[in-house]
Scaffold this motif. Structure first.
Motif, PDB file in Angstrom:
ATOM      1  N   PRO A 453       0.831  -1.201   0.000  1.00  0.00           N
ATOM      2  CA  PRO A 453       0.000   0.000   0.000  1.00  0.00           C
ATOM      3  C   PRO A 453       0.867   1.253   0.000  1.00  0.00           C
ATOM      4  O   PRO A 453       1.952   1.253   0.593  1.00  0.00           O
ATOM      5  N   ALA A 454       0.395   2.298  -0.674  1.00  0.00           N
ATOM      6  CA  ALA A 454       1.162   3.547  -0.725  1.00  0.00           C
ATOM      7  C   ALA A 454       1.276   4.087   0.694  1.00  0.00           C
ATOM      8  O   ALA A 454       0.317   4.027   1.462  1.00  0.00           O
ATOM      9  N   PRO A 455       2.472   4.594   1.055  1.00  0.00           N
ATOM     10  CA  PRO A 455       2.626   5.131   2.411  1.00  0.00           C
ATOM     11  C   PRO A 455       1.694   6.326   2.621  1.00  0.00           C
ATOM     12  O   PRO A 455       1.535   7.150   1.733  1.00  0.00           O
ATOM     13  N   THR A 456       1.076   6.367   3.782  1.00  0.00           N
ATOM     14  CA  THR A 456       0.195   7.501   4.091  1.00  0.00           C
ATOM     15  C   THR A 456       0.783   8.224   5.289  1.00  0.00           C
ATOM     16  O   THR A 456       1.538   7.630   6.066  1.00  0.00           O
ATOM     17  N   PRO A 457       0.451   9.500   5.474  1.00  0.00           N
ATOM     18  CA  PRO A 457       0.953  10.205   6.662  1.00  0.00           C
ATOM     19  C   PRO A 457       0.467   9.477   7.910  1.00  0.00           C
ATOM     20  O   PRO A 457      -0.633   8.925   7.922  1.00  0.00           O
ATOM     21  N   LEU A 458       1.299   9.466   8.943  1.00  0.00           N
ATOM     22  CA  LEU A 458       0.923   8.774  10.172  1.00  0.00           C
ATOM     23  C   LEU A 458      -0.248   9.516  10.819  1.00  0.00           C
ATOM     24  O   LEU A 458      -0.174  10.725  11.032  1.00  0.00           O
ATOM     25  N   PRO A 459      -1.314   8.836  11.177  1.00  0.00           N
ATOM     26  CA  PRO A 459      -2.499   9.497  11.720  1.00  0.00           C
ATOM     27  C   PRO A 459      -2.346   9.791  13.213  1.00  0.00           C
ATOM     28  O   PRO A 459      -1.445   9.260  13.875  1.00  0.00           O
ATOM     29  N   PRO A 460      -3.229  10.616  13.769  1.00  0.00           N
ATOM     30  CA  PRO A 460      -3.164  10.946  15.200  1.00  0.00           C
ATOM     31  C   PRO A 460      -3.134   9.704  16.088  1.00  0.00           C
ATOM     32  O   PRO A 460      -2.429   9.686  17.100  1.00  0.00           O
ATOM     33  N   ALA A 461      -3.848   8.654  15.700  1.00  0.00           N
ATOM     34  CA  ALA A 461      -3.872   7.445  16.542  1.00  0.00           C
ATOM     35  C   ALA A 461      -2.464   6.894  16.740  1.00  0.00           C
ATOM     36  O   ALA A 461      -2.122   6.392  17.811  1.00  0.00           O
ATOM     37  N   PHE A 462      -1.628   6.984  15.689  1.00  0.00           N
ATOM     38  CA  PHE A 462      -0.246   6.513  15.820  1.00  0.00           C
ATOM     39  C   PHE A 462       0.511   7.357  16.842  1.00  0.00           C
ATOM     40  O   PHE A 462       1.166   6.834  17.747  1.00  0.00           O
ATOM     41  N   TRP A 463       0.408   8.688  16.680  1.00  0.00           N
ATOM     42  CA  TRP A 463       1.184   9.576  17.556  1.00  0.00           C
ATOM     43  C   TRP A 463       0.722   9.447  19.003  1.00  0.00           C
ATOM     44  O   TRP A 463       1.529   9.484  19.936  1.00  0.00           O
ATOM     45  N   GLN A 464      -0.589   9.287  19.177  1.00  0.00           N
ATOM     46  CA  GLN A 464      -1.104   9.140  20.542  1.00  0.00           C
ATOM     47  C   GLN A 464      -0.628   7.821  21.157  1.00  0.00           C
ATOM     48  O   GLN A 464      -0.225   7.776  22.313  1.00  0.00           O
ATOM     49  N   GLY A 465      -0.637   6.781  20.331  1.00  0.00           N
ATOM     50  CA  GLY A 465      -0.155   5.481  20.813  1.00  0.00           C
ATOM     51  C   GLY A 465       1.323   5.550  21.145  1.00  0.00           C
ATOM     52  O   GLY A 465       1.787   5.006  22.151  1.00  0.00           O
ATOM     53  N   ALA A 466       2.093   6.234  20.292  1.00  0.00           N
ATOM     54  CA  ALA A 466       3.536   6.367  20.526  1.00  0.00           C
ATOM     55  C   ALA A 466       3.784   7.188  21.785  1.00  0.00           C
ATOM     56  O   ALA A 466       4.639   6.846  22.606  1.00  0.00           O
ATOM     57  N   ALA A 467       3.009   8.256  21.960  1.00  0.00           N
ATOM     58  CA  ALA A 467       3.173   9.120  23.140  1.00  0.00           C
ATOM     59  C   ALA A 467       2.904   8.313  24.403  1.00  0.00           C
ATOM     60  O   ALA A 467       3.645   8.396  25.382  1.00  0.00           O
ATOM     61  N   ARG A 468       1.874   7.503  24.364  1.00  0.00           N
ATOM     62  CA  ARG A 468       1.537   6.690  25.526  1.00  0.00           C
ATOM     63  C   ARG A 468       2.704   5.769  25.891  1.00  0.00           C
ATOM     64  O   ARG A 468       3.027   5.572  27.063  1.00  0.00           O
ATOM     65  N   ALA A 469       3.365   5.237  24.856  1.00  0.00           N
ATOM     66  CA  ALA A 469       4.482   4.325  25.103  1.00  0.00           C
ATOM     67  C   ALA A 469       5.682   5.047  25.714  1.00  0.00           C
ATOM     68  O   ALA A 469       6.540   4.418  26.330  1.00  0.00           O
ATOM     69  N   TRP A 470       5.772   6.379  25.529  1.00  0.00           N
ATOM     70  CA  TRP A 470       6.871   7.129  26.145  1.00  0.00           C
ATOM     71  C   TRP A 470       6.633   7.367  27.629  1.00  0.00           C
ATOM     72  O   TRP A 470       7.540   7.727  28.361  1.00  0.00           O
ATOM     73  N   LEU A 471       5.408   7.225  28.048  1.00  0.00           N
ATOM     74  CA  LEU A 471       5.064   7.671  29.402  1.00  0.00           C
ATOM     75  C   LEU A 471       5.401   6.634  30.464  1.00  0.00           C
ATOM     76  O   LEU A 471       5.582   5.464  30.169  1.00  0.00           O
ATOM     77  N   PRO A 472       5.512   7.054  31.722  1.00  0.00           N
ATOM     78  CA  PRO A 472       5.881   6.120  32.784  1.00  0.00           C
ATOM     79  C   PRO A 472       4.829   5.025  32.910  1.00  0.00           C
ATOM     80  O   PRO A 472       3.679   5.226  32.578  1.00  0.00           O
ATOM     81  N   GLY A 473       5.307   3.897  33.386  1.00  0.00           N
ATOM     82  CA  GLY A 473       4.375   2.782  33.543  1.00  0.00           C
ATOM     83  C   GLY A 473       4.346   1.922  32.310  1.00  0.00           C
ATOM     84  O   GLY A 473       3.986   0.756  32.366  1.00  0.00           O
ATOM     85  N   SER A 474       4.752   2.489  31.167  1.00  0.00           N
ATOM     86  CA  SER A 474       4.794   1.661  29.964  1.00  0.00           C
ATOM     87  C   SER A 474       6.098   0.884  29.986  1.00  0.00           C
ATOM     88  O   SER A 474       7.118   1.400  30.436  1.00  0.00           O
TER      89      SER A 474
END
Ligand code: ADP
Length: 632
Positions: A453-474
């Motif tokens: 599939p053609a690459p698409t810009p990363l959607p907000p769900a990706f960034w929110q998921g990534a942000a969550r993974a940066w946070l403590p407890g993860s």
């Protein structure tokens, strides 16, 4: 009977590791050889002893015949196993090994010679009554001879290098006006890769299946076929997925193909493991393509359905033992599927990828699961050798069980830091047409839209998921809070995170409590490695970092309208001149990398403004080769 107590493996990577394991299991003392950069590689760790061949390039190391023989003599190894690739199909090597009083774990040099040229092999097979694809495989190499042959068999035709392998020097020609250019390019590629520009031409069969037979012969005149493998899922004529048995193959056809393969092997006095490759058309007709006179990459699927260890058989045959079973006793139980994991970039025409394997986690072991690999996390994938990292093999009572096991293995596998085809493999194995076993060599091209599939810009769900993974407890966050603006212990303020992923970036601002509570995004699978967080998104492991304004400022912008080298390569040909108008898709430059030619074509119509490369020049990834002005 030859007593064999020690074995040198003249190879690297997964196949060296795989051979060393069997050598150990058989109680043989094992010796690894390695190039200068492979000193710490897995195959060296597995062996009882290791010899440094020096050099970095394959030419200076794993292809260096005198150095390998000297290594065997110095280490007291009695036999040499060549694996696949490198010297495995080099008759001079087989001869040199025997001349040194050592045992070559492979067929006699004469059999390698006989099958070494696709042209000569076809001539031999014709005599042995093995059916061939219609074509021309004579000595006369004039363009007019190829043109006449192509007219006779009908377009499309396929040009192949007689000395070929790995798809090098192979070109499909659709019509007579393409023949001259294709022949010249194929000859150049063949000459560069094999030092031999000799070509043959065949009828290009539309959507055949690639079905190959594993044969095994001993020194006592016995030759068996160990069932078949279907290797139809290919990209650019190179195998990506292999399975055994071939879905839907009638036992009667299996027998006829098996017997033809045995005739092919016996015609050249074959000994040991070999593979006879056929194309199978929809009507059930099959045609000989070539014989590979070595262990194949895909041998594990045969091992999985037969329960045999083919490397152990190779060693036993080399000792002079007779094959332990008869044709009627060859097992066929269940189904197995293998995928090849490559360090390559599917988004950029599958160019080989190099660099440190910052993240590398294999699927967990379990029943019916096998991973043959030769790397561990932290290893470097170098540009000097084949970019295959390893193979994932799943066995099941039936095809669907094997397929589901393989899907689970692919889901568990994690590789980051170097681009791989992992997500591409996942999409193939998960595709409904693959599940339905609609297999032929056109599979990948036909389902390109879903598989790539053609690459698409990363959607907000990706960034929110990534942000969550940066946070403590993860589990993957080690020291995130020190890097996050606006946070103070015990006093959660609004948190700001500015993340980057490749060329994309995203700033988030949120209440930490909202994220800790599981909103706004579900956690994405992730692994923290140093400054990078690898986050799984649509099957890819993407590296996410905190935004670094200094690094961002120093990365050069891509020249507008410039066509840059997609990889480190050598310029073979520049097909245009300054001032020349070109159509979209016109050939601009031919590059050579990893012994393959890559054509760069105009992304849109325009006029050539500037040429910044010349034939013979080495260019680095990203350097501008051509400036193309959009015509107005
Ligand atoms: P190599 O040795 O370079 O791998 P092969 O001769 O084994 O080349 O062919 C590789 C693949 O190319 C085959 O598996 C098949 O998919 C395709 N191919 C080869 N010959 C033909 C042909 N005559 N018609 C259609 N496809 C072909």
């Amino acid at each position: 009977m030859t007593a064999l107590h020690s074995l040198l493996v003249a190879n690297r990577g997964e196949i060296a590791c795989r051979i060393l394991r069997t050598a150990k299991a058989m109680g043989l003392a094992s010796v690894a050889v390695h190039s200068r950069i492979d000193r710490g590689a897995q195959h060296c760790q597995l062996a009882d002893a290791r010899v440094d061949l020096g050099g970095e390039s394959a030419q200076d190391s794993y292809l260096n015949i005198p150095a390998i023989i000297a290594a065997a003599q110095a280490s007291g190894a009695q036999a040499i196993h060549p694996g696949y690739g490198f010297l495995s199909e080099n008759a001079d090597f087989a001869r040199a090994v025997e001349a040194a009083g050592l045992v070559f774990i492979g067929p006699p040099a004469a059999a390698i010679d006989a099958m070494g040229s696709k042209s000569a092999a076809k001539a031999l097979m014709e005599v042995a009554g093995v059916p061939l694809v219609p074509g021309y495989h004579g000595a006369d190499q004039a363009l007019a001879t190829f043109a006449a042959a192509a007219e006779r068999i009908g377009y499309p035709v396929l040009l192949k290098a007689a000395a070929g392998g790995g798809g090098k020097g192979m070109k499909v020609v659709q019509s007579p006006d393409e023949l001259a250019e294709a022949l010249a390019s194929a000859q150049r590629e063949a000459h560069a890769a094999f030092g031999d520009a000799h070509m043959l031409v065949e009828k290009y069969l539309l959507s055949p299946r690639h079905v190959e037979i594993q044969v095994f012969a001993d020194r006592h005149g016995h030759c068996l076929y160990l069932n078949e493998r279907d290797c139809s899922i290919q990209r650019r004529h190179q195998k990506v997925v292999e399975e055994a048995p071939a879905p839907g193959l009638a036992p009667e056809l299996r027998r006829r193909m098996g017997e033809a393969a045995v005739r092919a092997a016996q015609a050249v006095g074959y000994v040991g493991a070999g593979t006879v490759e056929f194309l199978l058309d929809a009507s059930g007709q099959f045609f000989f393509m070539e014989m590979n006179t070595r262990l194949q990459v895909e041998h594990p699927v045969t091992e999985a359905i037969t329960g045999l260890d083919l490397v152990a058989w190779q060693i036993r045959v080399a000792r002079g033992e007779a094959l332990p079973i008869t044709q009627g006793e060859v097992p066929l139980h269940g189904h197995a599927i293998e995928v090849r994991l490559y360090a390559e970039d599917p988004a950029h025409d599958f160019l080989p990828a190099t660099g440190p394997l910052a993240l590398y986690r294999e699927s967990t072991p379990g029943p019916g699961r096998r991973v043959d690999s030769g790397v561990v996390e932290g290893d470097q994938v170098s540009p000097f050798y084949d970019p295959m990292l390893g193979k994932l093999i799943a066995w099941g009572e039936d095809r669907e069980q094997a397929r589901l096991r393989l899907l689970a293995m692919l889901d568990e596998f994690a590789v980051g830091g170097v681009r791989t085809n992992l997500a591409f493999l996942r999409r193939i194995i998960g595709h409904p047409a693959f599940a339905a076993a609609h297999l032929d060599t056109g599979f990948i091209e036909r389902h390109q839209a879903e598989l790539l599939p053609a690459p698409t810009p990363l959607p907000p769900a990706f960034w929110q998921g990534a942000a969550r993974a940066w946070l403590p407890g993860s589990p993957s966050s080690e020291e995130p809070w020190s890097r996050v603006d606006g946070w103070r212990a015990g006093l959660p303020a609004r948190v700001r995170l500015h993340l980057t992923c490749g060329a994309q970036q995203h700033a988030l601002s949120f209440e930490p409590s909202s994220i800790e509570a599981g909103t706004p995004a579900p956690p994405l699978p992730s692994h923290r490695r140093g400054e990078r967080l690898f986050v799984k998104w649509q099957g890819e492991w993407l590296a996410v970092q905190l935004f670094d304004p200094i690094a961002a400022a120093s990365s050069a912008p891509v020249a507008q309208g410039g066509l840059s080298a997609p990889m480190n390569a050598c310029v073979v040909r520049v097909a245009v001149e300054p001032g020349q108008p070109v159509e979209a898709g016109a050939l601009l430059v031919v590059l050579e990398a990893m012994k393959m030619e890559h054509s760069l074509r105009a992304p849109h119509a325009g006029v050539i403004k500037r040429i910044a490369a010349e034939p013979g020049e080495r260019v680095t990834e990203g350097s501008v080769l051509i400036e193309l002005e959009t015509s107005t």
